[in-house]
Design a protein around this motif. Structure first.
Motif, short mmCIF file in Angstrom:
data_model
loop_
_atom_site.label_atom_id
_atom_site.label_comp_id
_atom_site.label_asym_id
_atom_site.label_seq_id
_atom_site.Cartn_x
_atom_site.Cartn_y
_atom_site.Cartn_z
N THR A 291 -42.50 58.54 -52.21
CA THR A 291 -41.14 58.04 -51.97
C THR A 291 -40.76 58.15 -50.50
O THR A 291 -40.10 57.26 -49.95
CB THR A 291 -40.11 58.81 -52.82
N THR A 292 -41.19 59.23 -49.85
CA THR A 292 -40.94 59.38 -48.42
C THR A 292 -41.57 58.23 -47.64
O THR A 292 -40.94 57.60 -46.77
CB THR A 292 -41.50 60.72 -47.92
N THR A 293 -42.82 57.93 -47.95
CA THR A 293 -43.55 56.87 -47.26
C THR A 293 -42.88 55.51 -47.47
O THR A 293 -42.66 54.75 -46.51
CB THR A 293 -45.00 56.81 -47.76
N LEU A 294 -42.54 55.20 -48.71
CA LEU A 294 -41.99 53.88 -49.02
C LEU A 294 -40.63 53.66 -48.35
O LEU A 294 -40.34 52.55 -47.88
CB LEU A 294 -41.87 53.71 -50.53
N SER A 295 -39.81 54.68 -48.31
CA SER A 295 -38.49 54.52 -47.69
C SER A 295 -38.64 54.27 -46.19
O SER A 295 -38.00 53.36 -45.64
CB SER A 295 -37.65 55.78 -47.92
N GLY A 296 -39.49 55.04 -45.53
CA GLY A 296 -39.68 54.85 -44.10
C GLY A 296 -40.26 53.48 -43.78
O GLY A 296 -39.81 52.80 -42.84
N CYS A 297 -41.27 53.07 -44.54
CA CYS A 297 -41.91 51.77 -44.29
C CYS A 297 -40.92 50.62 -44.49
O CYS A 297 -40.88 49.67 -43.69
CB CYS A 297 -43.11 51.60 -45.21
#
Length: 500
Positions: A291-297
């Motif tokens: 979830t951290t990765t997807l939000s930042g991307c």
């Protein structure tokens, strides 16, 4: 350790037959030894995981340093790098002496901790040194956010004072409210939770990012904009940083460290959710990283195209800030939302950041790193996002299943969690404004806040730190102009005496 092995000599001897008490005692003793070894291994694994996460979060200081250095003009590079070092050093002592006790010491009315000053009577039954180190890394992250807002115009002594005050008192009180098991608004309370649920801020969209961002907002407002940032007619002039390369390097380092910031906030990894299955806290940690990765991307891409439409350029520095805004927003709910919801979080975070930057320009607010907009604005959105999208199953896994615990409004959980999240936003803004706003005002009245106009024009490196971060010419070459120097003036050498 859950699922511990138990053995009763009385029950075992009945199975072994008459005259078997000694054998039963021996077998149970051996099983007890094995059980203790498993328990010790579980503690070791959890502490190792937490220490590794602490190292990742601390490595974010290097990311902050590179991001800050690239975002300021070359003549202020050494100054901003030094402030990042001091955030860690001064914050380390102030958090050791006072901060940890205020944040996680036994509560006094749910407002502030009152034990373990200077790590007295530590470790405790619930906390070890690895936990202190991890929380210290969070505290200095908040101070690092603030330093970006007041860069290029702040006296060195002001950095020392505000950093110690923020990490030793202001930030720890907020951490106690929302992260201590005794905090008045904590979701970890066993009973009498705020609105029956408590505020969910898993890794600190509010506790870390809003605190640092609002503190920076007040510092920058009270200091005023940098010289040349706005024309007399009010038109904004871009005072761009000197190195996009350093900005990108810092962004990637922060991205890497965020995998300790968010997944590491579980603090333990060896906890099964379902006995005898492959589903446990390790699954939640993996989901949190996703979830951290997807939000930042998502935020990075949204900012890329959004800024292209607004300015006509593909700006790498804007994309980096958008990425970090997505991370700051998802930090509150990273453990309790589905991956698809993280995409929504990042998309809105980018819009919030672009909107805050436009508002800052209209109000003639100057923040060299967009720290208040990014961490304050996107952090606030992150708290609201939890109140809308928190998943019931994940909330119960992370915070403990209990009757009446609420979850996201859009997920069918009613509006009480959203209400708790809004309360968190209001009290953080109020507390940080009352404390840090007052501190910056006092520093200004004592002439300890802003440097002189002459020093600001020359650059803080040569005016306050005895030299430049870069060498721009050979000893026999007088043709290369250093940023901020008047044309035709002699260029300084390493051997030149520092300006007082």
């Amino acid at each position: 350790m859950s699922g511990a092995i138990t053995c009763s000599a009385a029950n075992l001897s009945a199975l072994l037959g008459p005259n078997s008490t000694a054998a039963a005692n021996y077998i149970c003793g051996q099983l007890g030894t094995v059980n203790n070894k498993f328990t010790d291994a579980a503690y070791a694994i959890d502490n190792t995981y937490l220490l590794f996460s602490a190292y990742l979060v601390f490595a974010m200081q290097l990311g902050f340093a590179m991001l800050c250095a690239g975002s300021v003009r070359a003549k202020n590079t050494m100054n901003i790098m030094l402030t990042n070092v001091l955030d860690a050093a001064a914050g380390g002592l102030s958090y050791y002496l006072f901060g940890y006790a205020f944040a996680f010491g036994e509560s006094s009315g749910g407002f502030i901790g009152a034990h373990n000053f200077g790590l007295n009577n530590f470790p405790t039954l619930t906390s070890d040194y690895s936990f202190f180190l991890y929380q210290w890394a969070f505290a200095i992250a908040a101070a690092g956010i603030t330093s970006g807002s007041i860069a290029e115009r702040t006296q060195f002594v002001a950095y020392l004072i505000y950093s110690s005050f923020l990490t030793g008192f202001v930030y720890p009180v907020v951490a106690h409210w929302f992260w201590s098991p005794d905090g008045w608004a904590s979701a970890f309370l066993s009973e009498n939770r705020l609105f029956g649920t408590g505020a969910i801020d898993f890794a600190g969209s509010g506790v870390v990012h809003m605190v640092g961002g609002i503190a920076g907002l007040w510092g920058a407002l009270i200091e005023g904009p940098r010289i040349g940032r706005f024309e007399d007619g009010g038109r904004a002039i871009a005072l761009r940083g000197h190195s996009a390369s350093l900005v990108v390097l810092g962004t990637f380092l922060l991205w890497f460290g965020w995998y300790g910031f968010n997944p590491g906030s579980f603090t333990k990894i060896l906890i099964p959710y379902e006995s005898g299955s492959n589903y446990g806290q390790w699954s939640g940690i993996g989901r949190t990283a996703v979830t951290t990765t997807l939000s930042g991307c998502t935020a990075a891409l949204t900012t890329l195209f959004g800024k292209r439409l607004l300015s006509g350029h593909w700006m790498v520095t804007d994309v980096c800030n958008g990425l970090l805004g997505g991370f700051a927003a998802i930090t509150a709910g990273c453990s309790v939302v589905e991956p698809w919801a993280a995409i929504v979080c990042g998309f809105i975070a980018s819009i919030v950041l672009i909107g805050c930057n436009k508002l800052a320009e209209l109000l003639k607010y100057d923040d060299p790193l967009e720290a208040a907009q990014l961490h304050g604005g996107c952090g606030a959105w992150g708290l609201i996002f939890v109140g809308l999208f928190a998943n019931e199953k994940y909330v119960n896994e992370v915070y403990g299943a209990s009757p009446g615990r609420h979850y996201g409004l859009f997920m069918g959980g009613g509006g009480k969690l959203l209400g708790a999240q809004l309360v968190q936003i209001v009290v953080i803004v109020g507390w940080v404004s009352a404390t840090m706003g007052t501190l910056f005002f006092i520093l200004k009245q004592l002439n300890l806040l802003r440097i002189s106009e002459k020093d600001e024009m020359r650059g803080m490196d040569i005016a306050r730190h005895g030299g430049f971060a870069y060498i721009y010419h050979d000893n026999d070459d007088e043709s290369i102009q250093f940023p901020g120097m008047t044309p035709g003036s002699p260029l300084p050498r390493r051997s030149d005496p520092p300006a007082l």
